[in-house]
Write a protein that holds these residues in place. Structure first.
Motif, short mmCIF file in Angstrom:
data_model
loop_
_atom_site.label_atom_id
_atom_site.label_comp_id
_atom_site.label_asym_id
_atom_site.label_seq_id
_atom_site.Cartn_x
_atom_site.Cartn_y
_atom_site.Cartn_z
N VAL A 80 -1.05 0.36 9.45
CA VAL A 80 0.00 -0.54 9.03
C VAL A 80 0.87 0.17 9.02
CG1 VAL A 80 0.46 -1.38 6.47
CG2 VAL A 80 -1.50 -1.18 7.24
N ASP A 81 2.23 -0.11 9.40
CA ASP A 81 3.58 0.69 9.63
C ASP A 81 4.58 0.96 7.94
OD1 ASP A 81 6.07 2.29 10.77
OD2 ASP A 81 6.74 0.36 11.83
N GLN A 82 4.05 1.00 7.27
CA GLN A 82 4.73 1.83 6.06
C GLN A 82 3.94 2.59 5.46
OE1 GLN A 82 4.11 -2.39 4.19
NE2 GLN A 82 5.85 -2.07 3.13
N TYR A 83 4.93 3.56 4.05
CA TYR A 83 3.78 4.63 3.84
C TYR A 83 2.92 4.06 2.96
CZ TYR A 83 7.15 7.64 5.99
OH TYR A 83 7.99 8.48 6.65
N ALA A 84 1.54 4.30 2.50
CA ALA A 84 0.83 4.37 1.60
C ALA A 84 1.04 4.59 0.95
CB ALA A 84 0.01 5.19 1.87
N ALA A 85 1.75 5.65 -0.27
CA ALA A 85 2.63 6.27 -1.33
C ALA A 85 3.09 4.70 -1.85
CB ALA A 85 3.22 6.88 -1.66
N LYS A 86 4.32 4.23 -0.71
CA LYS A 86 4.69 3.18 -1.64
C LYS A 86 4.44 1.69 -1.82
CE LYS A 86 9.87 0.75 0.20
NZ LYS A 86 10.60 1.08 1.00
N VAL A 87 3.79 1.32 -0.50
CA VAL A 87 2.46 0.38 -1.06
C VAL A 87 1.70 0.03 -2.55
CG1 VAL A 87 0.26 -0.68 -0.06
CG2 VAL A 87 1.90 -0.30 1.60
N LYS A 88 1.27 1.67 -2.75
CA LYS A 88 0.63 1.89 -4.17
C LYS A 88 1.69 1.32 -5.14
CE LYS A 88 -3.14 5.50 -2.72
NZ LYS A 88 -3.79 6.12 -3.73
N ALA A 89 3.52 2.03 -5.22
CA ALA A 89 3.63 1.19 -6.02
C ALA A 89 3.89 0.16 -5.75
CB ALA A 89 4.88 2.34 -5.72
N GLN A 90 4.46 -0.37 -4.91
CA GLN A 90 3.98 -2.28 -4.92
C GLN A 90 3.22 -2.53 -5.26
OE1 GLN A 90 4.77 -3.07 -1.04
NE2 GLN A 90 7.01 -2.13 -0.55
N VAL A 91 2.09 -2.55 -5.84
CA VAL A 91 0.67 -3.37 -6.61
C VAL A 91 0.91 -2.66 -7.51
CG1 VAL A 91 -1.55 -2.88 -6.29
CG2 VAL A 91 -0.45 -2.77 -3.96
N ALA A 92 1.12 -1.43 -8.07
CA ALA A 92 1.20 -1.44 -9.14
C ALA A 92 2.17 -1.46 -9.93
CB ALA A 92 1.44 0.35 -9.11
N ALA A 93 3.13 -1.74 -9.28
CA ALA A 93 4.67 -3.05 -9.77
C ALA A 93 4.06 -4.59 -10.26
CB ALA A 93 6.22 -2.94 -9.01
N GLY A 94 3.15 -5.23 -9.37
CA GLY A 94 2.53 -6.30 -9.42
C GLY A 94 2.95 -7.19 -8.06
N GLY A 95 3.60 -6.66 -7.47
CA GLY A 95 3.71 -7.07 -6.31
C GLY A 95 2.53 -6.67 -5.19
N THR A 96 2.90 -7.28 -3.39
CA THR A 96 2.35 -7.35 -2.90
C THR A 96 1.93 -6.75 -1.18
OG1 THR A 96 2.88 -9.31 -1.35
CG2 THR A 96 1.53 -9.94 -3.42
N VAL A 97 1.28 -5.98 -0.88
CA VAL A 97 1.13 -5.65 0.53
C VAL A 97 1.55 -6.53 1.86
CG1 VAL A 97 -0.37 -4.19 2.06
CG2 VAL A 97 -0.66 -4.31 -0.15
N GLY A 98 2.78 -5.60 2.40
CA GLY A 98 3.59 -6.98 3.37
C GLY A 98 3.61 -5.85 4.33
N LEU A 99 4.47 -6.59 5.34
CA LEU A 99 5.14 -5.42 6.50
C LEU A 99 7.08 -4.81 6.09
CD1 LEU A 99 4.01 -7.98 9.38
CD2 LEU A 99 3.37 -5.26 9.29
N PRO A 100 7.13 -4.14 6.17
CA PRO A 100 8.72 -4.25 5.65
C PRO A 100 9.46 -4.24 6.59
CG PRO A 100 7.99 -2.42 7.94
CD PRO A 100 6.55 -3.08 6.90
N ASP A 101 10.83 -4.88 5.28
CA ASP A 101 11.60 -6.15 5.20
C ASP A 101 12.84 -4.37 6.40
OD1 ASP A 101 10.65 -7.73 3.91
OD2 ASP A 101 11.81 -6.34 2.32
N ALA A 102 13.20 -5.53 7.09
CA ALA A 102 14.96 -4.81 7.90
C ALA A 102 15.64 -4.24 7.29
CB ALA A 102 15.19 -5.70 9.27
N ALA A 103 15.79 -4.15 5.86
CA ALA A 103 16.66 -3.05 5.36
C ALA A 103 15.84 -1.71 4.74
CB ALA A 103 17.11 -3.59 4.87
N GLU A 104 14.38 -1.66 5.26
CA GLU A 104 13.91 -0.74 4.17
C GLU A 104 14.10 0.89 5.16
OE1 GLU A 104 10.35 -2.09 3.48
OE2 GLU A 104 10.69 -2.85 2.18
N VAL A 105 14.05 0.67 6.67
CA VAL A 105 14.44 0.50 8.11
C VAL A 105 15.65 1.60 7.95
CG1 VAL A 105 13.98 1.47 10.35
CG2 VAL A 105 11.83 0.09 9.07
N THR A 106 15.88 3.01 8.27
CA THR A 106 17.37 3.54 8.02
C THR A 106 16.89 4.49 9.47
OG1 THR A 106 16.81 5.49 6.86
CG2 THR A 106 17.54 3.33 5.73
#
Length: 254
Positions: free
Chosen positions: A213-239
């Motif tokens: 998965v091309d995302q950081y695990a810590a960010k995915v955990k934070a998303q899940v803790a906030a009630g989100g779901t695991v998905g692919l990163p948005d283009a805006a997230e890549v700098t």
């Protein structure tokens, strides 16, 4: 003394009897000299199984909270992690990354084996997540090889949130040491360090059979803790400051 007692008397023999770990490629761990052992991270028990099953002592950088507990439980936890060869790191300060880097370099300068989880935290769902480039920086500055190791099925032994492990067989698979001497003198180059980290993660993906998965695990955990779901990163997230990573085979220089 406590380390050898844990490894050869109190814990190591029982782990071998109960979990029958299948260790492959242990010959790739050098008998002497410094090296980084870079592992995927499926379970809390990874930090127990792997160090106790390899011939040499492996020093991990562990979060400081493991060493500051109160009462009998805190003392037992502290003694266990000290005995297992782990070194406390304060991850709450702004300079935590730099402190971890310097501590890791000191351990390597002493000719020891340093254990690192490039993902930075346990996988939330048994998939392999994007690696952080600290492992590459340490390898370049210390001029040491990186030995990939894949932990197999440890998340089934001790899933996140479970304190009592389940009895089942696990695997520990070491790979050929990765030589990054071709990048000597390029520490601090974020593109070089990202390329190196991707190569390490590719080997871990190949050896473990995990989905990447091309995302950081810590960010995915934070998303899940906030009630989100695991998905692919948005283009805006890549700098430009965070070059996209995707493990692909890297040709070795001849």
């Amino acid at each position: 003394m406590l380390y050898w007692l844990l490894k050869y008397v109190l814990l190591g023999p029982w782990l071998r009897i109960l979990f029958r770990p299948k260790v492959e490629g242990a010959e790739y761990v050098p008998a002497e000299g410094a090296a980084i052992i870079a592992s995927n991270h499926l379970s809390f028990s990874d930090s127990i199984f792997m160090p106790l099953m390899v011939p040499r002592r492996v020093t991990f950088l562990a979060k400081q909270e493991y060493f500051t507990g109160k009462g009998l439980k805190g003392w037992l936890t502290r003694m266990f992690f000290k005995g297992a060869g782990q070194v406390p790191i304060d991850r709450s300060s702004g300079s935590a990354a730099k402190a971890a880097l310097e501590t890791g370099k000191r351990i390597l300068a002493e000719g020891k084996l340093l254990g690192i989880y490039p993902e930075g935290t346990r996988s939330p769902d048994a998939r392999l997540y994007r690696g952080k480039t600290g492992v590459a920086r340490m390898a370049l500055e210390a001029r040491v090889p990186v030995i990939p190791v894949a932990m197999i099925d440890t998340e089934k032994v001790q899933p996140i949130g479970k304190k009592i492990p389940r009895i089942r067989r696990i695997g520990i698979r070491f790979g050929l040491p990765l030589d990054f001497s071709r990048y000597e003198g390029l520490a601090g180059d974020r593109f070089v360090e990202r390329s190196m980290t991707d190569e390490i993660m590719y080997e871990l993906m190949r050896m473990s059979g995990q989905e990447y998965v091309d995302q950081y695990a810590a960010k995915v955990k934070a998303q899940v803790a906030a009630g989100g779901t695991v998905g692919l990163p948005d283009a805006a997230e890549v700098t430009d400051a965070d070059t996209p990573a995707r493990p692909v085979p890297v040709e070795k220089a001849s």
